[in-house]
Motif scaffolding. Structure first.
Motif, PDB file in Angstrom:
ATOM      1  N   VAL A 377      55.517  47.478  25.710  1.00 35.79           N
ATOM      2  CA  VAL A 377      55.049  48.590  25.477  1.00 35.79           C
ATOM      3  C   VAL A 377      54.049  48.530  26.711  1.00 35.79           C
ATOM      4  O   VAL A 377      53.221  47.600  27.021  1.00 35.79           O
ATOM      5  CB  VAL A 377      54.042  48.337  24.248  1.00 35.79           C
ATOM      6  N   LYS A 378      53.737  49.587  27.346  1.00 40.28           N
ATOM      7  CA  LYS A 378      52.990  49.931  28.445  1.00 40.28           C
ATOM      8  C   LYS A 378      51.404  49.672  28.044  1.00 40.28           C
ATOM      9  O   LYS A 378      51.163  50.582  27.230  1.00 40.28           O
ATOM     10  CB  LYS A 378      53.261  51.133  29.196  1.00 40.28           C
ATOM     11  N   ILE A 379      50.640  49.105  28.763  1.00 39.41           N
ATOM     12  CA  ILE A 379      49.143  48.804  28.229  1.00 39.41           C
ATOM     13  C   ILE A 379      48.485  49.213  29.535  1.00 39.41           C
ATOM     14  O   ILE A 379      48.721  48.783  30.638  1.00 39.41           O
ATOM     15  CB  ILE A 379      49.118  47.492  27.938  1.00 39.41           C
ATOM     16  N   ASN A 380      47.539  50.081  29.377  1.00 37.64           N
ATOM     17  CA  ASN A 380      47.005  50.762  30.527  1.00 37.64           C
ATOM     18  C   ASN A 380      45.497  50.049  30.431  1.00 37.64           C
ATOM     19  O   ASN A 380      44.912  50.089  29.399  1.00 37.64           O
ATOM     20  CB  ASN A 380      46.793  52.163  30.484  1.00 37.64           C
ATOM     21  N   PHE A 381      45.158  49.841  31.663  1.00 39.68           N
ATOM     22  CA  PHE A 381      43.674  49.148  31.917  1.00 39.68           C
ATOM     23  C   PHE A 381      42.830  49.760  33.015  1.00 39.68           C
ATOM     24  O   PHE A 381      43.695  50.496  33.830  1.00 39.68           O
ATOM     25  CB  PHE A 381      43.928  47.672  32.520  1.00 39.68           C
ATOM     26  N   VAL A 382      41.659  49.710  32.820  1.00 40.47           N
ATOM     27  CA  VAL A 382      40.904  50.165  33.842  1.00 40.47           C
ATOM     28  C   VAL A 382      39.933  48.887  34.266  1.00 40.47           C
ATOM     29  O   VAL A 382      39.421  48.324  33.205  1.00 40.47           O
ATOM     30  CB  VAL A 382      40.118  51.247  33.517  1.00 40.47           C
ATOM     31  N   VAL A 383      39.968  48.542  35.693  1.00 40.55           N
ATOM     32  CA  VAL A 383      39.345  47.335  35.913  1.00 40.55           C
ATOM     33  C   VAL A 383      38.493  47.866  37.022  1.00 40.55           C
ATOM     34  O   VAL A 383      38.571  48.637  37.977  1.00 40.55           O
ATOM     35  CB  VAL A 383      40.074  46.203  36.285  1.00 40.55           C
ATOM     36  N   LEU A 384      37.174  47.058  37.172  1.00 38.41           N
ATOM     37  CA  LEU A 384      36.383  47.217  38.256  1.00 38.41           C
ATOM     38  C   LEU A 384      36.540  46.257  39.364  1.00 38.41           C
ATOM     39  O   LEU A 384      36.369  44.854  38.848  1.00 38.41           O
ATOM     40  CB  LEU A 384      34.763  47.159  37.676  1.00 38.41           C
ATOM     41  N   ARG A 385      36.700  46.287  40.403  1.00 38.82           N
ATOM     42  CA  ARG A 385      36.921  45.479  41.587  1.00 38.82           C
ATOM     43  C   ARG A 385      36.286  45.793  43.008  1.00 38.82           C
ATOM     44  O   ARG A 385      36.395  46.953  43.381  1.00 38.82           O
ATOM     45  CB  ARG A 385      38.593  45.207  41.867  1.00 38.82           C
ATOM     46  N   ASP A 386      35.374  44.908  43.348  1.00 39.70           N
ATOM     47  CA  ASP A 386      34.399  45.378  44.577  1.00 39.70           C
ATOM     48  C   ASP A 386      33.874  46.720  44.437  1.00 39.70           C
ATOM     49  O   ASP A 386      33.574  47.480  45.156  1.00 39.70           O
ATOM     50  CB  ASP A 386      35.296  45.531  45.710  1.00 39.70           C
ATOM     51  N   GLY A 387      33.387  46.981  43.187  1.00 44.38           N
ATOM     52  CA  GLY A 387      32.657  48.259  42.929  1.00 44.38           C
ATOM     53  C   GLY A 387      33.437  49.585  42.559  1.00 44.38           C
ATOM     54  O   GLY A 387      32.966  50.599  42.499  1.00 44.38           O
ATOM     55  N   LYS A 388      34.963  49.303  42.720  1.00 42.28           N
ATOM     56  CA  LYS A 388      35.798  50.517  42.754  1.00 42.28           C
ATOM     57  C   LYS A 388      36.665  50.349  41.155  1.00 42.28           C
ATOM     58  O   LYS A 388      36.939  49.240  41.027  1.00 42.28           O
ATOM     59  CB  LYS A 388      36.773  50.571  43.717  1.00 42.28           C
ATOM     60  N   ALA A 389      36.662  51.444  40.599  1.00 35.44           N
ATOM     61  CA  ALA A 389      37.608  51.377  39.152  1.00 35.44           C
ATOM     62  C   ALA A 389      38.825  51.640  39.707  1.00 35.44           C
ATOM     63  O   ALA A 389      39.570  52.425  40.456  1.00 35.44           O
ATOM     64  CB  ALA A 389      37.147  52.587  38.550  1.00 35.44           C
ATOM     65  N   ILE A 390      39.712  50.770  39.245  1.00 33.88           N
ATOM     66  CA  ILE A 390      41.150  50.728  39.556  1.00 33.88           C
ATOM     67  C   ILE A 390      42.081  50.772  38.147  1.00 33.88           C
ATOM     68  O   ILE A 390      41.625  50.015  37.289  1.00 33.88           O
ATOM     69  CB  ILE A 390      41.603  49.401  40.212  1.00 33.88           C
ATOM     70  N   ALA A 391      42.842  51.782  38.194  1.00 33.39           N
ATOM     71  CA  ALA A 391      43.923  51.791  36.781  1.00 33.39           C
ATOM     72  C   ALA A 391      45.126  50.789  37.171  1.00 33.39           C
ATOM     73  O   ALA A 391      45.670  50.952  38.233  1.00 33.39           O
ATOM     74  CB  ALA A 391      44.360  53.451  36.839  1.00 33.39           C
ATOM     75  N   LEU A 392      45.318  50.046  36.314  1.00 36.27           N
ATOM     76  CA  LEU A 392      46.321  49.292  36.247  1.00 36.27           C
ATOM     77  C   LEU A 392      47.217  49.186  35.070  1.00 36.27           C
ATOM     78  O   LEU A 392      46.620  49.519  34.106  1.00 36.27           O
ATOM     79  CB  LEU A 392      46.066  47.800  36.324  1.00 36.27           C
ATOM     80  N   SER A 393      48.759  48.913  35.026  1.00 38.41           N
ATOM     81  CA  SER A 393      49.344  49.137  33.779  1.00 38.41           C
ATOM     82  C   SER A 393      50.221  47.847  33.884  1.00 38.41           C
ATOM     83  O   SER A 393      50.696  47.295  34.913  1.00 38.41           O
ATOM     84  CB  SER A 393      50.206  50.213  33.549  1.00 38.41           C
ATOM     85  N   MET A 394      50.649  47.314  32.389  1.00 40.45           N
ATOM     86  CA  MET A 394      51.319  46.187  32.361  1.00 40.45           C
ATOM     87  C   MET A 394      52.371  46.368  31.135  1.00 40.45           C
ATOM     88  O   MET A 394      51.829  46.897  30.219  1.00 40.45           O
ATOM     89  CB  MET A 394      50.519  44.876  32.464  1.00 40.45           C
ATOM     90  N   LYS A 395      53.546  45.576  31.121  1.00 45.02           N
ATOM     91  CA  LYS A 395      54.376  45.372  29.998  1.00 45.02           C
ATOM     92  C   LYS A 395      54.481  44.016  29.654  1.00 45.02           C
ATOM     93  O   LYS A 395      55.122  43.390  30.564  1.00 45.02           O
ATOM     94  CB  LYS A 395      55.624  46.218  30.033  1.00 45.02           C
ATOM     95  N   PRO A 396      53.846  43.471  28.471  1.00 48.11           N
ATOM     96  CA  PRO A 396      54.171  42.203  28.256  1.00 48.11           C
ATOM     97  C   PRO A 396      55.542  41.915  27.954  1.00 48.11           C
ATOM     98  O   PRO A 396      56.471  42.886  27.268  1.00 48.11           O
ATOM     99  CB  PRO A 396      53.341  41.959  26.931  1.00 48.11           C
ATOM    100  N   ILE A 397      56.023  40.711  28.368  1.00 47.76           N
ATOM    101  CA  ILE A 397      57.601  40.316  27.928  1.00 47.76           C
ATOM    102  C   ILE A 397      57.540  39.409  26.904  1.00 47.76           C
ATOM    103  O   ILE A 397      56.705  38.850  26.565  1.00 47.76           O
ATOM    104  CB  ILE A 397      58.193  39.867  29.077  1.00 47.76           C
ATOM    105  N   SER A 398      58.847  39.022  26.523  1.00 51.92           N
ATOM    106  CA  SER A 398      58.991  38.306  25.364  1.00 51.92           C
ATOM    107  C   SER A 398      59.292  36.841  25.886  1.00 51.92           C
ATOM    108  O   SER A 398      59.981  36.365  26.851  1.00 51.92           O
ATOM    109  CB  SER A 398      60.054  38.516  24.488  1.00 51.92           C
ATOM    110  N   ILE A 399      58.755  35.668  25.109  1.00 45.43           N
ATOM    111  CA  ILE A 399      59.020  34.436  25.331  1.00 45.43           C
ATOM    112  C   ILE A 399      60.236  33.968  24.783  1.00 45.43           C
ATOM    113  O   ILE A 399      60.964  33.140  25.058  1.00 45.43           O
ATOM    114  CB  ILE A 399      58.023  33.413  24.934  1.00 45.43           C
ATOM    115  N   LEU A 400      61.025  35.006  24.056  1.00 45.05           N
ATOM    116  CA  LEU A 400      62.339  34.247  23.438  1.00 45.05           C
ATOM    117  C   LEU A 400      63.514  34.434  24.468  1.00 45.05           C
ATOM    118  O   LEU A 400      63.221  35.164  25.339  1.00 45.05           O
ATOM    119  CB  LEU A 400      62.779  35.739  22.022  1.00 45.05           C
TER     120      LEU A 400
END
Length: 400
Positions: A377-400
């Motif tokens: 499932v696509k998970i959306n993040f907002v992170v602050l890096r060097d004073g700037k807001a950055i949008a990132l997205s990630m899909k966890p994978i399965s260990i199976l």
């Protein structure tokens, strides 16, 4: 310290008029009595958090109830905040991060709702890492020094702990009575199946927020894992004493008494300080699995009663993302990004400040970690890096 309880059975040969008859004497404890009940909070991975006071300090403190602890302890920062007088010692404790000397608060009292426990010797340790993992101040750990004095029932359905005096105890109907070996920690034979069938002793550890942990030496020497499998993935784990790198994969089946769990997530780590006491033990069984039972701990009689509860068939967490986040000074920071993981591919970097996860700006690290359990499932993040807001997205994978 080793504690063994023997039930004496005396055979009197001189008084045996007929073959096969015998005289028997057995001391019987008086019945255990109900003392008190109080609520607890369940943290990520099944870790138990309870409120208690120490001596006459007014504030309630947060303690982890931990069968993996050989004593009872206070956090070093808590000791400084309350100006609690402690005494230096030459005694040491051992955790996954190493061995260190500890100070003590001697002859102290632990005050729980409806119960005051006196004459306790609290050792002092640094639990700042645990605080950053859970986003809640961890003031101490309650282990053997408390558990040896009472019969303790943990009910994960009602999220309550029931305390009884020591004595002849009637366990809930049904379930299974385990008879682990005890030093200060319970050690239970566990049967599991992967590259064959194995039986070994493991610590039962309510303070471990995982299902099953194996030492790398045991896995290698006993050829535990099937070769035809998805390769284990690298992750960062935390414990008393520090952080360490582990491998995460699954095992075909684990049996606790008559109860079977299939495709169980496991961690494998290089046990440099032999915390798992290999070769006498293979590792530990953690509370992400044990929380699926209501548990009664009877240390004096070396008994643990388990009965399946409403969480017995809960799904296991197979999600993998390679992102380590910690709650530091009121902020959620990225500490580690595993090379080649979904987190690295998504563009995360060490020291990113996490502002939001899927529009959740609560700053609740446990809520954020729960969202990371959604595979594919696509998970959306907002992170602050060097004073700037950055949008990132990630899909966890399965260990199976």
């Amino acid at each position: 310290m080793k504690t063994f309880i023997y039930i004496g059975i005396v055979f009197s040969l001189a008084l045996m008029p007929f073959k096969g008859m015998f005289a028997q004497e057995q001391f019987i404890e008086p019945p255990s009595k109900y003392i008190t009940s109080f609520p607890f909070r369940l943290l990520t991975g099944g870790v138990i958090l309870i409120k208690a006071k120490v001596n006459d300090y007014a504030d309630s403190l947060n303690f982890v109830l931990d069968t993996g602890s050989g004593g009872i302890s206070l956090d070093s920062i808590t000791v400084k905040e309350f100006n609690i007088p402690v005494v230096e010692s030459d005694k040491t404790i051992k955790g996954i991060g190493g061995i260190r000397k500890v100070s003590f608060l001697y002859n102290a009292s632990l005050k729980l709702p409806g119960l005051q426990v006196n004459d306790l010797n609290f050792h002092v340790n640094d639990y700042n890492l645990l605080t950053s993992v859970y986003g809640i101040k961890i003031d101490g750990i309650i282990g053997y020094s408390f558990l040896i004095r009472y019969i303790v029932n943990i009910n994960y359905d009602s999220l309550r702990i029931n305390i009884y005096s020591r004595g002849e105890h009637t366990y809930p109907r049904g379930g299974q009575l385990l008879n682990p070996m005890f030093t200060a920690l319970p050690m239970q034979y566990i049967t599991f199946v992967d590259n064959g069938k194995f039986a070994q002793r493991f610590y039962l550890d309510t303070g471990a927020g995982l299902n099953f942990l194996l030492s790398e030496s045991y896995v290698r020497d006993s050829s535990v894992l099937r070769k035809k499998r998805k390769p284990p993935l690298t992750t960062q784990a935390e414990g008393v004493g520090g952080k360490t790198t582990m491998q995460v994969t699954t095992i075909r089946e684990i049996r606790v008494g008559p109860y079977r769990f299939r495709k169980v997530p496991i961690f494998i780590f290089k046990d440099e300080y032999n915390v798992t006491n290999y070769p006498h033990l293979g590792g530990l069984l953690g509370n992400d699995l044990m929380r699926r039972f209501n548990v009664t701990l009877n240390y004096v009689e070396q008994e643990i009663h388990i009965i399946p509860n409403s969480h017995y068939r809960d799904d296991f967490d197979y999600a993998y993302h390679g992102l380590s986040m910690y709650y530091i000074d009121g902020k959620i920071m990225v500490d580690d990004v595993v090379p080649g993981s979904p987190a690295e591919k998504a563009g995360f970097q060490k020291d990113d400040l996490v502002i939001a996860v899927n529009n959740d700006v609560s700053g609740n690290i446990q809520a954020y970690k729960t969202q990371l359990q959604e595979i594919g499932v696509k998970i959306n993040f907002v992170v602050l890096r060097d004073g700037k807001a950055i949008a990132l997205s990630m899909k966890p994978i399965s260990i199976l």
